[in-house]
Write a protein that holds these residues in place. Structure first.
Motif, PDB file in Angstrom:
ATOM      1  N   LYS A 159       0.813  -1.213   0.000  1.00 38.16           N
ATOM      2  CA  LYS A 159       0.000   0.000   0.000  1.00 38.16           C
ATOM      3  C   LYS A 159       0.848   1.265   0.000  1.00 38.16           C
ATOM      4  O   LYS A 159       0.526   2.247  -0.664  1.00 38.16           O
ATOM      5  CB  LYS A 159      -0.914  -0.005   1.236  1.00 38.16           C
ATOM      6  N   HIS A 160       1.949   1.251   0.740  1.00 37.06           N
ATOM      7  CA  HIS A 160       2.726   2.474   0.942  1.00 37.06           C
ATOM      8  C   HIS A 160       4.081   2.478   0.232  1.00 37.06           C
ATOM      9  O   HIS A 160       4.828   3.439   0.367  1.00 37.06           O
ATOM     10  CB  HIS A 160       2.956   2.697   2.442  1.00 37.06           C
ATOM     11  N   ALA A 161       4.386   1.433  -0.493  1.00 35.49           N
ATOM     12  CA  ALA A 161       5.687   1.377  -1.166  1.00 35.49           C
ATOM     13  C   ALA A 161       5.742   2.349  -2.340  1.00 35.49           C
ATOM     14  O   ALA A 161       4.722   2.673  -2.955  1.00 35.49           O
ATOM     15  CB  ALA A 161       5.967  -0.040  -1.654  1.00 35.49           C
ATOM     16  N   ASP A 162       6.941   2.780  -2.642  1.00 35.38           N
ATOM     17  CA  ASP A 162       7.187   3.575  -3.845  1.00 35.38           C
ATOM     18  C   ASP A 162       7.302   2.600  -5.007  1.00 35.38           C
ATOM     19  O   ASP A 162       8.275   1.872  -5.129  1.00 35.38           O
ATOM     20  CB  ASP A 162       8.489   4.365  -3.667  1.00 35.38           C
ATOM     21  N   LEU A 163       6.294   2.571  -5.852  1.00 35.85           N
ATOM     22  CA  LEU A 163       6.254   1.593  -6.950  1.00 35.85           C
ATOM     23  C   LEU A 163       6.794   2.148  -8.257  1.00 35.85           C
ATOM     24  O   LEU A 163       6.844   1.432  -9.262  1.00 35.85           O
ATOM     25  CB  LEU A 163       4.806   1.114  -7.160  1.00 35.85           C
ATOM     26  N   GLN A 164       7.214   3.410  -8.287  1.00 33.54           N
ATOM     27  CA  GLN A 164       7.578   4.055  -9.541  1.00 33.54           C
ATOM     28  C   GLN A 164       9.071   4.304  -9.705  1.00 33.54           C
ATOM     29  O   GLN A 164       9.606   4.188 -10.801  1.00 33.54           O
ATOM     30  CB  GLN A 164       6.826   5.392  -9.663  1.00 33.54           C
ATOM     31  N   SER A 165       9.747   4.688  -8.641  1.00 37.25           N
ATOM     32  CA  SER A 165      11.155   5.068  -8.793  1.00 37.25           C
ATOM     33  C   SER A 165      12.021   3.848  -9.101  1.00 37.25           C
ATOM     34  O   SER A 165      11.690   2.719  -8.747  1.00 37.25           O
ATOM     35  CB  SER A 165      11.653   5.763  -7.516  1.00 37.25           C
ATOM     36  N   PRO A 166      13.172   4.079  -9.775  1.00 36.30           N
ATOM     37  CA  PRO A 166      14.033   2.968 -10.196  1.00 36.30           C
ATOM     38  C   PRO A 166      14.572   2.131  -9.037  1.00 36.30           C
ATOM     39  O   PRO A 166      14.826   0.941  -9.198  1.00 36.30           O
ATOM     40  CB  PRO A 166      15.173   3.675 -10.927  1.00 36.30           C
ATOM     41  N   ASN A 167      14.770   2.744  -7.877  1.00 32.52           N
ATOM     42  CA  ASN A 167      15.345   1.995  -6.749  1.00 32.52           C
ATOM     43  C   ASN A 167      14.283   1.528  -5.756  1.00 32.52           C
ATOM     44  O   ASN A 167      14.587   1.189  -4.616  1.00 32.52           O
ATOM     45  CB  ASN A 167      16.385   2.849  -6.022  1.00 32.52           C
ATOM     46  N   ALA A 168      13.023   1.511  -6.194  1.00 31.71           N
ATOM     47  CA  ALA A 168      11.943   1.061  -5.319  1.00 31.71           C
ATOM     48  C   ALA A 168      12.028  -0.456  -5.118  1.00 31.71           C
ATOM     49  O   ALA A 168      12.497  -1.194  -5.988  1.00 31.71           O
ATOM     50  CB  ALA A 168      10.598   1.436  -5.909  1.00 31.71           C
ATOM     51  N   PHE A 169      11.543  -0.901  -3.977  1.00 31.96           N
ATOM     52  CA  PHE A 169      11.567  -2.346  -3.711  1.00 31.96           C
ATOM     53  C   PHE A 169      10.642  -2.680  -2.540  1.00 31.96           C
ATOM     54  O   PHE A 169      10.269  -1.818  -1.744  1.00 31.96           O
ATOM     55  CB  PHE A 169      12.990  -2.823  -3.378  1.00 31.96           C
ATOM     56  N   ILE A 170      10.297  -3.949  -2.468  1.00 35.68           N
ATOM     57  CA  ILE A 170       9.633  -4.529  -1.301  1.00 35.68           C
ATOM     58  C   ILE A 170      10.395  -5.804  -0.959  1.00 35.68           C
ATOM     59  O   ILE A 170      10.644  -6.636  -1.833  1.00 35.68           O
ATOM     60  CB  ILE A 170       8.157  -4.860  -1.559  1.00 35.68           C
ATOM     61  N   SER A 171      10.750  -5.958   0.290  1.00 36.36           N
ATOM     62  CA  SER A 171      11.472  -7.142   0.738  1.00 36.36           C
ATOM     63  C   SER A 171      10.688  -7.801   1.880  1.00 36.36           C
ATOM     64  O   SER A 171      10.326  -7.136   2.850  1.00 36.36           O
ATOM     65  CB  SER A 171      12.876  -6.763   1.229  1.00 36.36           C
ATOM     66  N   ILE A 172      10.423  -9.097   1.729  1.00 36.86           N
ATOM     67  CA  ILE A 172       9.658  -9.840   2.739  1.00 36.86           C
ATOM     68  C   ILE A 172      10.436 -11.097   3.099  1.00 36.86           C
ATOM     69  O   ILE A 172      10.781 -11.897   2.228  1.00 36.86           O
ATOM     70  CB  ILE A 172       8.266 -10.223   2.203  1.00 36.86           C
ATOM     71  N   THR A 173      10.725 -11.264   4.369  1.00 32.93           N
ATOM     72  CA  THR A 173      11.514 -12.409   4.827  1.00 32.93           C
ATOM     73  C   THR A 173      10.775 -13.151   5.934  1.00 32.93           C
ATOM     74  O   THR A 173      10.394 -12.558   6.946  1.00 32.93           O
ATOM     75  CB  THR A 173      12.891 -11.961   5.352  1.00 32.93           C
ATOM     76  N   PHE A 174      10.573 -14.440   5.704  1.00 38.75           N
ATOM     77  CA  PHE A 174       9.988 -15.311   6.713  1.00 38.75           C
ATOM     78  C   PHE A 174      11.100 -16.137   7.352  1.00 38.75           C
ATOM     79  O   PHE A 174      11.937 -16.707   6.652  1.00 38.75           O
ATOM     80  CB  PHE A 174       8.965 -16.268   6.087  1.00 38.75           C
ATOM     81  N   GLU A 175      11.082 -16.209   8.668  1.00 36.51           N
ATOM     82  CA  GLU A 175      12.076 -17.012   9.381  1.00 36.51           C
ATOM     83  C   GLU A 175      11.386 -17.865  10.436  1.00 36.51           C
ATOM     84  O   GLU A 175      10.414 -17.432  11.057  1.00 36.51           O
ATOM     85  CB  GLU A 175      13.115 -16.124  10.067  1.00 36.51           C
ATOM     86  N   PHE A 176      11.921 -19.062  10.607  1.00 35.13           N
ATOM     87  CA  PHE A 176      11.487 -19.900  11.720  1.00 35.13           C
ATOM     88  C   PHE A 176      12.702 -20.659  12.223  1.00 35.13           C
ATOM     89  O   PHE A 176      13.225 -21.547  11.556  1.00 35.13           O
ATOM     90  CB  PHE A 176      10.395 -20.891  11.301  1.00 35.13           C
ATOM     91  N   LYS A 177      13.158 -20.267  13.389  1.00 35.59           N
ATOM     92  CA  LYS A 177      14.311 -20.934  13.985  1.00 35.59           C
ATOM     93  C   LYS A 177      14.249 -20.778  15.500  1.00 35.59           C
ATOM     94  O   LYS A 177      13.743 -19.785  16.018  1.00 35.59           O
ATOM     95  CB  LYS A 177      15.623 -20.374  13.441  1.00 35.59           C
ATOM     96  N   GLU A 178      14.746 -21.783  16.182  1.00 35.62           N
ATOM     97  CA  GLU A 178      14.777 -21.809  17.639  1.00 35.62           C
ATOM     98  C   GLU A 178      13.391 -21.506  18.222  1.00 35.62           C
ATOM     99  O   GLU A 178      13.250 -20.761  19.184  1.00 35.62           O
ATOM    100  CB  GLU A 178      15.823 -20.829  18.178  1.00 35.62           C
ATOM    101  N   ASN A 179      12.366 -22.073  17.575  1.00 33.85           N
ATOM    102  CA  ASN A 179      10.976 -21.977  18.037  1.00 33.85           C
ATOM    103  C   ASN A 179      10.396 -20.566  17.963  1.00 33.85           C
ATOM    104  O   ASN A 179       9.409 -20.261  18.623  1.00 33.85           O
ATOM    105  CB  ASN A 179      10.851 -22.504  19.474  1.00 33.85           C
TER     106      ASN A 179
END
Length: 249
Positions: A159-179
């Protein structure tokens, strides 16, 4: 001497009787207190259940609307997103009504949701999705996750990401470790001011309400901005949560 002995015996007997009476009263008080604590726990459970029910009533229609808007905005790509849409709808209709799902199920749902939102993006847009998961951990397959806890963080990024500029990005990381279940979402902030809508920010409030009601002190939610990048990080200690669930039984 006999009078003193008799007096001592009577005093001792009286002391014993007082101790017995006090012990009986204490036992009754403890029993009553335990009954009150049990009743209080039941009432708290009913309140929490009602609160979560109210939250779900707000959450599900909100998610349906966003998913359908994503599909509608790029109808020509709908065919390629049908599998993801089917998975998301199944999860909303069936799994979301359960008190808990497994971390594996929650992550699979979130990945399908991301694929639906991906169709709104340009093919050149940088969308990075990573998984750092130890699938051999037993808690990864146990029902300890509240359903759809990932939604708000992911939706906000799109919703709030910059979708137009050349250096725009979205990064999503899922982790599951040590419970621990961890979700980190980062996006380049758009310079454009989003349109103000009624009930704006509802998702964030709902998320924090759910986390507080269910996980209490066994979670941590951080939100901050760093170099025009908005970052959110959610961590849930499922081992501690499970231990408290077992202790409450």
């Amino acid at each position: 001497m006999e009078d003193i002995t008799l007096y001592f015996c009577l005093a001792l007997l009286l002391a014993v009787l007082v101790v017995v009476v006090l012990a009986i009263q204490l036992g009754k008080a403890n029993k009553k207190n335990n009954a009150m604590q049990l009743q209080l726990s039941r009432l708290e459970g009913q309140v929490y259940a009602q609160q979560l029910s109210d939250i779900d009533n707000k959450l599900n229609p909100h998610l349906f609307k966003n998913v359908l808007n994503a599909i509608q905005s790029h109808a020509y790509q709908t065919y390629h997103s049908l599998d993801s849409l089917s998975s998301v709808l199944d999860y909303i209709l069936y799994e979301s009504k359960k008190q808990y799902v497994t971390p594996q199920q929650e992550i699979a749902f979130a990945l399908s949701l991301i694929e639906i939102y991906r169709i709104k993006l340009s093919p050149l847009f940088e969308l990075k999705v990573k998984k750092k998961i130890n699938e051999n951990e037993p808690l990864y397959h146990q029902h300890l996750m509240t359903p759809m806890v990932s939604i708000d963080l992911i939706e906000n990024a799109f919703k709030h990401a910059d979708l137009q500029s050349p250096n725009a990005f979205i990064s999503i990381t899922f982790e599951f470790k040590e419970n621990n279940f961890m979700l980190t979402v980062a996006n380049k902030i758009s310079n454009k001011q989003p349109l103000k809508k009624e009930k704006q920010g509802l998702g964030g409030k709902i998320l924090e309400q759910r986390l507080q009601i269910i996980y209490k002190e066994n979670y941590k939610l951080d939100k901050f901005i760093e170099n025009d990048v908005y970052i959110t990080h959610l961590k849930i200690n499922l081992l501690e949560h499970k231990a408290k669930m077992l202790a409450a039984r």
